[in-house]
Each structure stands twice: as structure tokens, then as C-alpha cells.
Write a protein that holds these residues in place. Sequence first.
Motif, PDB file in Angstrom:
ATOM      1  N   LYS A 122       1.404 -50.022   9.034  1.00 13.08           N
ATOM      2  CA  LYS A 122       1.139 -49.542   7.672  1.00 13.08           C
ATOM      3  C   LYS A 122       1.030 -48.019   7.612  1.00 13.08           C
ATOM      4  CE  LYS A 122      -3.906 -50.127   7.966  1.00 13.08           C
ATOM      5  NZ  LYS A 122      -5.089 -50.790   7.376  1.00 13.08           N
ATOM      6  N   GLY A 123       0.740 -47.388   8.743  1.00 10.59           N
ATOM      7  CA  GLY A 123       0.668 -45.928   8.763  1.00 10.59           C
ATOM      8  C   GLY A 123       2.023 -45.268   8.866  1.00 10.59           C
ATOM      9  N   GLY A 124       3.025 -46.024   9.325  1.00 11.28           N
ATOM     10  CA  GLY A 124       4.371 -45.495   9.445  1.00 11.28           C
ATOM     11  C   GLY A 124       4.455 -44.305  10.392  1.00 11.28           C
ATOM     12  N   MET A 125       5.572 -43.583  10.305  1.00 12.46           N
ATOM     13  CA  MET A 125       5.764 -42.407  11.151  1.00 12.46           C
ATOM     14  C   MET A 125       4.811 -41.281  10.771  1.00 12.46           C
ATOM     15  SD  MET A 125       7.715 -42.431  13.724  1.00 12.46           S
ATOM     16  CE  MET A 125       7.897 -40.650  13.894  1.00 12.46           C
ATOM     17  N   GLU A 126       4.343 -41.280   9.524  1.00 12.44           N
ATOM     18  CA  GLU A 126       3.431 -40.234   9.087  1.00 12.44           C
ATOM     19  C   GLU A 126       2.143 -40.274   9.917  1.00 12.44           C
ATOM     20  OE1 GLU A 126       6.282 -41.117   5.846  1.00 12.44           O
ATOM     21  OE2 GLU A 126       4.989 -42.347   7.102  1.00 12.44           O
ATOM     22  N   TYR A 127       1.610 -41.477  10.127  1.00 11.58           N
ATOM     23  CA  TYR A 127       0.392 -41.620  10.934  1.00 11.58           C
ATOM     24  C   TYR A 127       0.656 -41.205  12.378  1.00 11.58           C
ATOM     25  CZ  TYR A 127      -3.672 -43.709  13.232  1.00 11.58           C
ATOM     26  OH  TYR A 127      -4.812 -43.902  13.981  1.00 11.58           O
ATOM     27  N   ALA A 128       1.818 -41.609  12.913  1.00  8.16           N
ATOM     28  CA  ALA A 128       2.174 -41.256  14.289  1.00  8.16           C
ATOM     29  C   ALA A 128       2.243 -39.741  14.452  1.00  8.16           C
ATOM     30  CB  ALA A 128       3.499 -41.904  14.674  1.00  8.16           C
ATOM     31  N   ARG A 129       2.810 -39.063  13.463  1.00  5.03           N
ATOM     32  CA  ARG A 129       2.902 -37.599  13.521  1.00  5.03           C
ATOM     33  C   ARG A 129       1.523 -36.957  13.449  1.00  5.03           C
ATOM     34  NH1 ARG A 129       7.534 -36.071   9.215  1.00  5.03           N
ATOM     35  NH2 ARG A 129       6.829 -33.954   9.716  1.00  5.03           N
ATOM     36  N   ASP A 130       0.647 -37.506  12.608  1.00  2.04           N
ATOM     37  CA  ASP A 130      -0.717 -36.970  12.511  1.00  2.04           C
ATOM     38  C   ASP A 130      -1.468 -37.138  13.836  1.00  2.04           C
ATOM     39  OD1 ASP A 130      -0.302 -36.247   9.882  1.00  2.04           O
ATOM     40  OD2 ASP A 130      -1.275 -38.022   9.043  1.00  2.04           O
ATOM     41  N   LEU A 131      -1.292 -38.295  14.487  1.00  2.00           N
ATOM     42  CA  LEU A 131      -1.975 -38.550  15.756  1.00  2.00           C
ATOM     43  C   LEU A 131      -1.464 -37.602  16.844  1.00  2.00           C
ATOM     44  CD1 LEU A 131      -3.924 -40.154  17.503  1.00  2.00           C
ATOM     45  CD2 LEU A 131      -2.111 -41.879  17.834  1.00  2.00           C
ATOM     46  N   ALA A 132      -0.180 -37.356  16.854  1.00  2.00           N
ATOM     47  CA  ALA A 132       0.386 -36.422  17.837  1.00  2.00           C
ATOM     48  C   ALA A 132      -0.234 -35.039  17.660  1.00  2.00           C
ATOM     49  CB  ALA A 132       1.901 -36.349  17.682  1.00  2.00           C
ATOM     50  N   GLY A 133      -0.366 -34.614  16.418  1.00  2.00           N
ATOM     51  CA  GLY A 133      -0.976 -33.314  16.138  1.00  2.00           C
ATOM     52  C   GLY A 133      -2.410 -33.238  16.622  1.00  2.00           C
ATOM     53  N   GLN A 134      -3.153 -34.321  16.434  1.00  2.00           N
ATOM     54  CA  GLN A 134      -4.548 -34.342  16.881  1.00  2.00           C
ATOM     55  C   GLN A 134      -4.636 -34.282  18.399  1.00  2.00           C
ATOM     56  OE1 GLN A 134      -7.400 -34.215  14.869  1.00  2.00           O
ATOM     57  NE2 GLN A 134      -8.224 -33.740  16.914  1.00  2.00           N
ATOM     58  N   MET A 135      -3.745 -34.990  19.070  1.00  2.00           N
ATOM     59  CA  MET A 135      -3.752 -34.986  20.537  1.00  2.00           C
ATOM     60  C   MET A 135      -3.438 -33.590  21.079  1.00  2.00           C
ATOM     61  SD  MET A 135      -1.933 -38.624  21.490  1.00  2.00           S
ATOM     62  CE  MET A 135      -1.976 -38.282  23.259  1.00  2.00           C
ATOM     63  N   GLU A 136      -2.533 -32.888  20.438  1.00  2.00           N
ATOM     64  CA  GLU A 136      -2.224 -31.530  20.880  1.00  2.00           C
ATOM     65  C   GLU A 136      -3.431 -30.618  20.670  1.00  2.00           C
ATOM     66  OE1 GLU A 136       1.588 -28.635  20.617  1.00  2.00           O
ATOM     67  OE2 GLU A 136       0.613 -29.020  18.690  1.00  2.00           O
TER      68      GLU A 136
END
Length: 300
Positions: A122-136
Amino acid sequence: MAYKTIEDTIGNTPLVQLVRLPDDEIRRRNNIILGKLEGNNPAGSVKDRPALSMIKHAQARGRIKPGDTLIEATSGNTGIALAMAAAIRGYKMVLIMPEDLSVERRQSMAAYGAQIILTPVKGGMEYARDLAGQMERDGRGVILDQFANPDNPLAHYETTGPELWRDTEGRITHFVSAMGTTGTIMGVSQFLKEKNPEIQIVGAEPAEGSRIPGIRKWPEAYLPKIFDRARVDRTEQVSQSDSEIMARRMAAEEGIFCGISSGGACQIALRLAHEVENATIVFVVCDRGDRYLSTGVFPA
């Protein structure tokens, strides 16, 4: 004697003419439809080009060095390509992707040694991109960011575009590409327009309610920073159903076993071929169909 490495096999993919899918009307209009077989790249998709480009240029600038951890949010093909390029160049790779993407893609990434983090559908790629940013931000690695990295379209400006111009001997009149990160269409458009501003650049977008891997219509806030609307002359919508049907037809009638986004691009190329005359229409066959076997698109 100097032998090739696996890096040297990226690009210079075949450009082939469709023989059976074009109907009598298309032939009467004297139109030629050509597919660029990007599944012939070593990791199996058009994304091999920008994956190597992003790592190679970041390393040359000193932003990353072998042994570092790279992070990327990906819908599949870029992840597989980055996992391959990271393996070649000695990097650790963490890939973040929605959990509904095909098992073949996940297994391919793992085969190259990548760590995979699955996110809610339900989060789609938008959620995945947000999580990547947080990990960085947490210091867990470096994002190459295919959505904003100019080395993404640069790969297509330097390789894909010149190959199309060379292999059509400058006869190309229309270029059709799925729009995901938009790197392919941006880089190819820039090169071809410099050669001939009259060449029409056509982007494939998903019809309302369709989920087609590799073809996206982004919310404004998540629109890739590399995207420039001025480089696309028109967009055409294609449905998930039509894309899947065309992918099956391409395999059964042309012997081209490809993915769903390639079927969508082909559908649009055929649509264009009913509107124009004396045209050479090229579309991108983004990847291979074996990447989608578990999805049921190619029932036995």
C-alpha cells in the motif's frame, strides 16, 4: 591479448523489426516498427546501462569506494542491475522494494549478493523511496538515487541514443519508451533531438487503475528530478490488460519474450503506426519475460 569483462557486454543490444504484429494498414502506410532488445544486457534489462553509469561516475568523483554500502529503492530491474554492478565493482548493495514484486526479481537480486528489504504494497514505491532516504540519514549507506541522479539519463545519452541513430542510419522518426524513473526517455530524447529536432518522443503511462512494472505515473511530489517535460512530445496511456496481452503476442507471434512494460510500449508503437506514414518507430523492449513467470502473465 585483452579480453572483455562483463562490463564490456553492457549495451550495443540488437534492434529488430517486427514482422507479424504490424497489420495491413501499417504496411500500407509504409511504417517500420523496431524493438530495441535491452533484455540482451548481462543482467537482463535496460537498467544495466544506468546502474553501471551511476556507480562508475560516483566512484570516479570519490563519492564512494569499493567496500561501501549502497542503498536504492527499486521496482525491480534497477535493483537487479545495481546488484550486478555492485558485485562487479566490489560494493555491498541494499535494495528496498514493495513486497508484491515478482519472486524472480527478488531471487535475481539475492543471487548477486544484495540484501533485500520489502515494504508494504500500500505504500508503493513512494514509501520505499522514503525509507531509503531515512536509512541514508541514519548513516547506513549511500543512495545513488536513480530518480535524481544525472548519471542515469547520461548513460542513455552516451549509449542508447547513439546506438539507435547508428542502427537506423538516422531514419528514426519516433521513439517510444515506458516512463518509470524516466532516465531512458530523458537521455535518448536529448541525443536524438540534437540530431533531428523533428523526431517525436513518446512516453508510455499507465491507464487509470493499472499497475505495470516499469511504467509509472508519479504524484507531483515524487516526480523524478531528472524528468523534464519539454523532452517528451506526447504521452500515451496503456492499460495493464493491453500490456499483458501484447507481451504474450510478442512472444507467440514475434518470438520476442519480454516483460509487461515492453508489451505496453509495443502497443503504443502499433497505435502510432496507424496514425503516421513513412515512419520508423522504435520502442524499448525493456527486459525479458522470464522475469515475470510467477505473475501468471504467461500461463502454461
